[in-house]
Design an enzyme around this catalytic site. Structure first.
Site, PDB file in Angstrom:
ATOM      1  N   ASP A 445       0.862  -1.180   0.000  1.00  0.00           N
ATOM      2  CA  ASP A 445       0.000   0.000   0.000  1.00  0.00           C
ATOM      3  C   ASP A 445       0.900   1.232   0.000  1.00  0.00           C
ATOM      4  O   ASP A 445       1.551   1.540   0.998  1.00  0.00           O
ATOM      5  CB  ASP A 445      -0.890  -0.017   1.247  1.00  0.00           C
ATOM      6  N   HIS A 446       0.928   1.938  -1.138  1.00  0.00           N
ATOM      7  CA  HIS A 446       1.865   3.056  -1.273  1.00  0.00           C
ATOM      8  C   HIS A 446       1.547   4.214  -0.336  1.00  0.00           C
ATOM      9  O   HIS A 446       2.401   5.071  -0.086  1.00  0.00           O
ATOM     10  CB  HIS A 446       1.865   3.550  -2.722  1.00  0.00           C
ATOM     11  N   ARG A 447       0.334   4.270   0.195  1.00  0.00           N
ATOM     12  CA  ARG A 447       0.000   5.323   1.151  1.00  0.00           C
ATOM     13  C   ARG A 447       0.760   5.137   2.458  1.00  0.00           C
ATOM     14  O   ARG A 447       1.087   6.117   3.146  1.00  0.00           O
ATOM     15  CB  ARG A 447      -1.498   5.321   1.446  1.00  0.00           C
TER      16      ARG A 447
END
Length: 473
Positions: A445-447
């Site tokens: 999850d790049h967040r």
């Protein structure tokens, strides 16, 4: 006074379940703590205990009923000193109305979806749901908006007002800034054609109003094909229809939610596993024996997957910034590594969790995983045994799959996809040698986890896999 027994919420996210079996019948005495029914959720079959005592006056929802909403009355007890027939009559007058009903599906408006599912679909905004259901005998199904050349007009969708126009007429109107809803059609059944739009342009009328708040480059929402549209693509009689069960609906909903709301990125590395295979064989050979009804058996028997679980847990502890979950207001930093493991079961999959896998010895992880997998296949897991966790492992190596990318399972920020361990040619000090190599892909999850941090986590994982003795100290 009659006592209502309602459909319990067996997990924080449960909204409905199937009433699989009644273990009591009308007229039976029950006490608090007695098991009275079995409820099927999307992941497990669970027993329901009575909270109060009394006689079963009426079973409102029969066994085998699907899609029973949480808090719907499923049975009525007659309290102490109360006549069973009177309580049953009360159930007929009041509780019966709360039994689950089959409702026509309500289509969500474009671009708007609720976080709470109903039968695996999105819930429409309240205003549309109300306009669709008000009025006796009125259908709750909103009009379709995906037919070629047909779109709902601005205003109340529930009124089924549509503008019929050919695709060419729509394109010309759009380019000229003309609102086709204000153009009078002269084609068949009032359909707007090219000549109608050109006449409106020449007359200077029907100009489209500039949108007040719509974004300048709003992306069109993609609407899935309807059942009828899909079936029209296939020859009649060449297929059979298998209705989705609650598990498959939940899996579908969660996968769409995960894939469309979590910005995934993927990192892949190759791990040499010769040292791991040798250590596994050594540990298994040294396992003490225990007596069983079939003779003797080792106290534990490690699998490669058990060692992968341990390595992933220790990697998360070595890179704690990656042991996180994303929320809109906070980064949830976990103090332990709880590793979910994807287990295939009939009709879908489930992810039981090895809690605090970073602190457990390999033998404990192995035995716990075998127990969880066995009960998962029999749908006997408790919600706390498969909900939550800080990461997950999905292993398809046993099927010969070399590598793949898994979909993140919220609230996790990562999931590790494990391929087959196989002999490959590798280069060492300028020479080609044969080694057992396993490819793994980390979905992230790049967040919550940036590229460099994800690479650091994967590097730590490979270090434990290629130096497995470090997991024992």
């Amino acid at each position: 006074m009659p006592i209502n027994i309602t459909m319990p919420a067996l997990s924080p996210t449960m909204e409905e379940g199937n009433l699989a079996k009644w273990l009591v019948k009308e007229g039976d005495e029950v006490k608090a703590g007695d098991v009275i029914a079995e409820i099927e959720t999307d992941k497990a079959t669970m027993e329901v205990e009575a909270v109060d005592e009394g006689k079963v006056a009426k079973i409102v929802v029969p066994a085998g009923t699907e899609g029973v909403k949480v808090n719907a009355v499923i049975a009525v007890l007659a309290g102490e000193g109360e006549d069973v027939k009177d309580a049953a009559k009360a159930a007929g007058n009041g509780a019966k109305a709360e039994a689950p009903k089959k409702e026509a599906p309500i289509s969500p408006s474009v671009g708007e979806m609720s976080a709470k599912p109903t039968e695996g679909a999105a819930v429409p905004p309240a205003s549309q749901a109300e306009s669709a259901s008000n009025g006796a005998g009125r259908s709750s199904t909103l009009p379709p908006s995906s037919l070629p050349g047909i779109s709902p007009t601005r205003g109340e969708i529930g009124q089924s007002q549509r503008t019929f126009a050919s695709p060419l007429a729509r394109r010309i109107a759009r380019d000229a800034g003309v609102d086709v809803a204000g153009v009078k059609g002269t084609g068949p059944h009032g359909r707007i054609v090219k000549a109608d739009v050109e006449a409106a342009i020449a007359g200077g009328g029907a100009k489209a109003a500039a949108p007040a708040s719509a974004p300048a480059a709003a992306a069109p929402a993609v609407k899935p094909m309807s059942d009828d549209a899909v079936l029209k693509l296939f020859e009649p009689g060449s297929y059979e229809l298998v209705p989705h069960d609650s598990m498959r609906k939940t899996i579908a909903r969660r996968l769409v939610e995960a894939k469309t709301t979590i910005p995934h990125f993927y990192l892949t590395v190759d791990c040499e596993i010769d040292a791991l295979l040798a250590l596994r064989a050594q540990i298994n050979a040294a396992a003490p024996m225990k007596k069983t009804e079939h003779g003797e058996a080792p106290v534990y028997k490690l699998s490669v997957n058990d060692m992968i679980i341990k390595a992933m847990a220790m990697a998360l502890m070595a890179v704690p910034e990656a042991n996180v979950s994303w929320t809109e207001t906070n980064m949830v930093k976990h103090k332990h590594a709880d590793v979910g493991v994807a287990v295939s079961i009939p009709g879908g999959l489930i992810t039981p969790i090895i809690r605090r896998a970073d602190q457990k010895p390999l033998s404990a992880i192995s035995n716990e995983m075998k127990d969880l997998a066995s009960r998962a296949r029999n749908r006997k897991l408790k919600p706390e045994e498969y909900q939550g966790g800080t990461t997950a492992v999905s292993n398809l190596g046993m099927f010969g799959v070399k590598d793949f990318a898994a979909v993140i399972n919220p609230p996790h920020a990562t999931i590790l996809a494990v391929g087959v361990g196989e002999e490959r040619a590798v280069v060492r000090k300028g020479e080609i040698v044969v080694a057992n190599v396993m490819s793994v892909t980390l979905s992230t999850d790049h967040r919550a986890v940036d590229g460099a941090l994800g690479a650091e986590l994967l590097q730590a994982f490979r270090k434990y896999i290629e130096n497995p003795m470090s997991m024992l100290v």
